[in-house]
Motif scaffolding. Sequence first.
Motif, short mmCIF file in Angstrom:
data_model
loop_
_atom_site.label_atom_id
_atom_site.label_comp_id
_atom_site.label_asym_id
_atom_site.label_seq_id
_atom_site.Cartn_x
_atom_site.Cartn_y
_atom_site.Cartn_z
N MET A 255 0.85 -1.19 0.00
CA MET A 255 0.00 0.00 0.00
C MET A 255 0.89 1.25 0.00
SD MET A 255 -2.87 1.33 2.76
CE MET A 255 -4.05 0.05 2.35
N THR A 256 0.68 2.11 -0.99
CA THR A 256 1.48 3.34 -1.09
C THR A 256 0.87 4.40 -0.18
OG1 THR A 256 0.19 4.18 -2.95
CG2 THR A 256 2.12 2.85 -3.47
N LYS A 257 1.10 4.22 1.09
CA LYS A 257 0.55 5.13 2.09
C LYS A 257 1.63 5.45 3.11
CE LYS A 257 -3.59 5.72 4.96
NZ LYS A 257 -4.83 5.08 5.44
N PHE A 258 1.66 6.70 3.53
CA PHE A 258 2.68 7.13 4.48
C PHE A 258 2.63 6.27 5.74
CE2 PHE A 258 4.36 10.00 7.81
CZ PHE A 258 5.62 10.24 7.24
N GLY A 259 3.73 5.62 6.07
CA GLY A 259 3.79 4.77 7.24
C GLY A 259 3.42 3.33 6.98
N ALA A 260 2.89 3.00 5.75
CA ALA A 260 2.46 1.63 5.45
C ALA A 260 3.46 0.88 4.59
CB ALA A 260 1.10 1.66 4.76
N LEU A 261 4.44 1.59 4.02
CA LEU A 261 5.42 0.95 3.15
C LEU A 261 6.55 0.34 3.97
CD1 LEU A 261 5.52 3.74 0.45
CD2 LEU A 261 4.77 1.40 0.05
N LEU B 102 9.17 10.66 0.77
CA LEU B 102 9.19 9.41 1.52
C LEU B 102 8.32 8.34 0.88
CD1 LEU B 102 9.10 10.70 5.21
CD2 LEU B 102 10.99 9.50 4.09
N VAL B 103 7.11 8.73 0.44
CA VAL B 103 6.20 7.76 -0.16
C VAL B 103 6.72 7.27 -1.51
CG1 VAL B 103 3.90 7.47 -1.16
CG2 VAL B 103 4.15 8.60 1.05
N PHE B 104 7.21 8.18 -2.34
CA PHE B 104 7.70 7.76 -3.65
C PHE B 104 8.95 6.90 -3.51
CE2 PHE B 104 4.66 10.40 -5.55
CZ PHE B 104 4.69 10.22 -6.94
N ASP B 105 9.86 7.29 -2.64
CA ASP B 105 11.07 6.49 -2.45
C ASP B 105 10.74 5.13 -1.85
OD1 ASP B 105 12.50 8.58 -3.45
OD2 ASP B 105 13.26 9.29 -1.51
N ALA C 1 7.91 3.52 -2.17
CA ALA C 1 7.23 2.72 -3.20
C ALA C 1 8.25 2.10 -4.15
CB ALA C 1 6.24 3.59 -3.96
N LYS C 2 9.26 2.85 -4.53
CA LYS C 2 10.27 2.33 -5.45
C LYS C 2 11.03 1.16 -4.84
CE LYS C 2 10.96 6.73 -7.88
NZ LYS C 2 11.92 7.82 -8.18
N VAL C 3 11.34 1.27 -3.56
CA VAL C 3 12.08 0.20 -2.88
C VAL C 3 11.22 -1.07 -2.79
CG1 VAL C 3 13.08 -0.51 -0.69
CG2 VAL C 3 13.54 1.78 -1.57
N CYS C 4 9.94 -0.91 -2.44
CA CYS C 4 9.05 -2.07 -2.31
C CYS C 4 8.78 -2.71 -3.67
CB CYS C 4 7.74 -1.64 -1.66
SG CYS C 4 7.89 -1.24 0.10
N LEU C 5 8.64 -1.89 -4.70
CA LEU C 5 8.42 -2.43 -6.04
C LEU C 5 9.63 -3.21 -6.52
CD1 LEU C 5 6.59 0.62 -7.66
CD2 LEU C 5 5.60 -1.63 -7.21
N GLN C 6 10.82 -2.80 -6.09
CA GLN C 6 12.02 -3.54 -6.43
C GLN C 6 11.97 -4.94 -5.83
OE1 GLN C 6 14.53 -2.94 -8.42
NE2 GLN C 6 15.69 -4.79 -7.84
N VAL C 7 11.47 -5.06 -4.59
CA VAL C 7 11.34 -6.37 -3.94
C VAL C 7 10.36 -7.25 -4.73
CG1 VAL C 7 10.58 -7.57 -1.85
CG2 VAL C 7 11.88 -5.43 -1.67
N LEU C 8 9.24 -6.67 -5.13
CA LEU C 8 8.25 -7.43 -5.90
C LEU C 8 8.80 -7.83 -7.26
CD1 LEU C 8 5.00 -5.39 -5.09
CD2 LEU C 8 5.73 -7.56 -4.10
N SER D 226 5.46 2.53 -14.09
CA SER D 226 6.79 2.66 -14.67
C SER D 226 7.84 1.91 -13.86
CB SER D 226 7.16 4.14 -14.80
OG SER D 226 7.21 4.76 -13.52
N GLU D 227 7.71 1.93 -12.53
CA GLU D 227 8.70 1.28 -11.68
C GLU D 227 8.59 -0.24 -11.72
OE1 GLU D 227 11.30 2.45 -9.97
OE2 GLU D 227 10.89 4.41 -10.83
N LEU D 228 7.42 -0.76 -12.11
CA LEU D 228 7.33 -2.21 -12.26
C LEU D 228 8.23 -2.68 -13.39
CD1 LEU D 228 3.55 -3.10 -11.77
CD2 LEU D 228 5.47 -3.84 -10.37
#
Length: 500
Positions: free
Chosen positions: A71-77, A114-117, A119-126, A154-156
Motif C-alpha cells: 500500500m502506497t501510504k505514508f507509514g504503510a510501506l 518518503l512515499v515515492f522512495d 514505493a520504489k524500494v518495495c516495487l524492487q522487492v516485488l 513505470s517502476e514495475l
Amino acid sequence: MTKSSSQTKYISSISVLPDDLLLVIFHAVADDIYGTDGQLRLDCVALASVCRGWRSLVLSTSRFWTRLHMMTKFGALSKEHLEMHVTRSANALVDVVIYIARPPDPWGQAAWTLVFDGAKVCLQVLRECSHRWRSLKIINEIDNHSGLFGCVLSELGLPHAPALKNIEIICHSSGWITSLKESFQFLSTTYTPSLKMLKLEGCDSSILPEQFDASSLRHVSLKFLRQFSHTPPNSLDVFRNFLSCARNLVSLEVHRRVFFVEHAKTDNEVDPIILPALRTLHIIMGAEKPAYLSGILGNITAPNLCHLAIHGDSLAWEESSLIDFSSPAFFLRQDEVPKFPTVCQLTMKNMLQSVYGPGKNLHSIFTALPHVTEVVLDHDVREIANSLVMELYDKKVPPLWPYLRQLTIEMTPTTTFHYLPQLCEWLRLRRASGLSLPAVTIRYGLQRAGVKKDARDLMIIRKIVNDATGYRASDTREVVKQLGKLDALVDLRVDSWIYD
C-alpha cells in the motif's frame, strides 16, 4: 467454574485437531480476511501469535505467505515486511496486490519524497520475485491524481513473469481520467506469455501498448475512460484491433466508453471479427446511444456463444433512437440468419421499456435466439410477455422460446406487480400449447448501497420493503395464487443485491 470448564473444553478440543484439519480452517479464515482492498494486511501473523504449535504450523506452510500486499501510504510501506513474506512463501506462486492510496492533505514535499522512495524500494522487492507471480492487481484509489499510479506502472518495469495468469488494473473514478504519460509495457506476451485474464477498469485507454498481443487471453473485461485529445485516434479501430488478435477469448465483458459512438458510424460495411471460442458476451451500457450496442454486436461474430447479457438504460434514449432489433447490426444478418444461433442463456435489462414504448421489432429477439433455455429480465418482462402472448394467439406460427426452462425476473423495490396479467396469460397459453412451464423466480432487490451483511439489518430492510414498496403479503399471496393455478414453480423473495 462450570462456565470456565466449558470454555476450556472447547479450547482443548481445537488444540487436539490434526494439523491437516487446522490448515483447512486457517486457510478458510485467511481467504475471508483478504477479501477487502482497504485491509491489505496478512493476518496469518495473528494466527501465528496464538501459541507455539500454531506458529510453527503457519510459518512452515508457504501458502499462507503467498499474498504480497503493498500500500502506497505514508507509514504503510515496509521493504522488510515484503521481504519476510517473499522468503516465507518459498518457491510457491504468489498473488500481488498494490493499493495506491491518495496522498495526505496537505501533501508536503517531505511526505511526497518518503512515499515515492518507499514505493520504489518495495516495487524492487516485488520485481525480483516476478518469476513467481501468479496474479497482479493494481488498485488506484478514487480520483487519485498524485502521479503515484504512473510511478507504480513505470517502476514495475519489464520483469519476466512466465507464470502470471491474471492482471487487474482498477482506477476508481467519479468521472476524471487517470491519465498516463506512456503505455504499460508490462502487458506483453514477451514478458507475460501465460496471461489468461485481463481486467481494465476506469483506465486511460493508452495503458495498452500499440502492438498489444491478446492471443493468450481467455477472459477480458474492458472499461476505459478515453483520453482527451484534440486529434483522438478512431477508438472503434482500436477496439477492433484488440479483438482481432484475441481469437481465444472465452468471455468478454464490455463496459461504457470503450469507444466513441461517433467512431462507430461508417459509410462502408466492415466485416465482423470472428471469435470462435467466445461463450459469454456481457455488454454493460449507461446512457450511451443504441449505436454503441450496434457497434459492439456489429463487429463481433460468435458462432458458439452460449450466454448473451445486455444491460442498458432505455429511459435515456429519445424516440428517434429506439433500438430496431431487426437491424442486421444486432441479432439477424441481412439474410435473416441468426448471428448467435447457439445462445441458450439470455439476460436483458433496461433494454425495451422507455417513455415512448418498447423497442422496435421485438419479435426479432425471439426468432434470432430460438434455443434459449434460461432468461433473466427486469420490468421489461411486461413488454416481452405481451409480445409472446400475441405470438401464441397465432396458431400458424410456431411457439417462441419452446425450450425455456428458467425465467428470472429481477425488480427494483419500487416496482409493483403490474406485469402479472401478461405473465400469467403467457404461461397459460404456453401450457395450452403443450409446452412445459419454466420455473419462475421473482427477485426484489434492496436498492440500498452499503447494506451490511448483518442478519438483523437485512430483516429490518426487508420489512421496510415489504410494508412500503408493493411487496406486501396480499401481493405475495396473489402472485403465488395466480401462478400456482398454472402449476408453475414460483420462487418469490426479497434479496440484498444491488439493482443495476
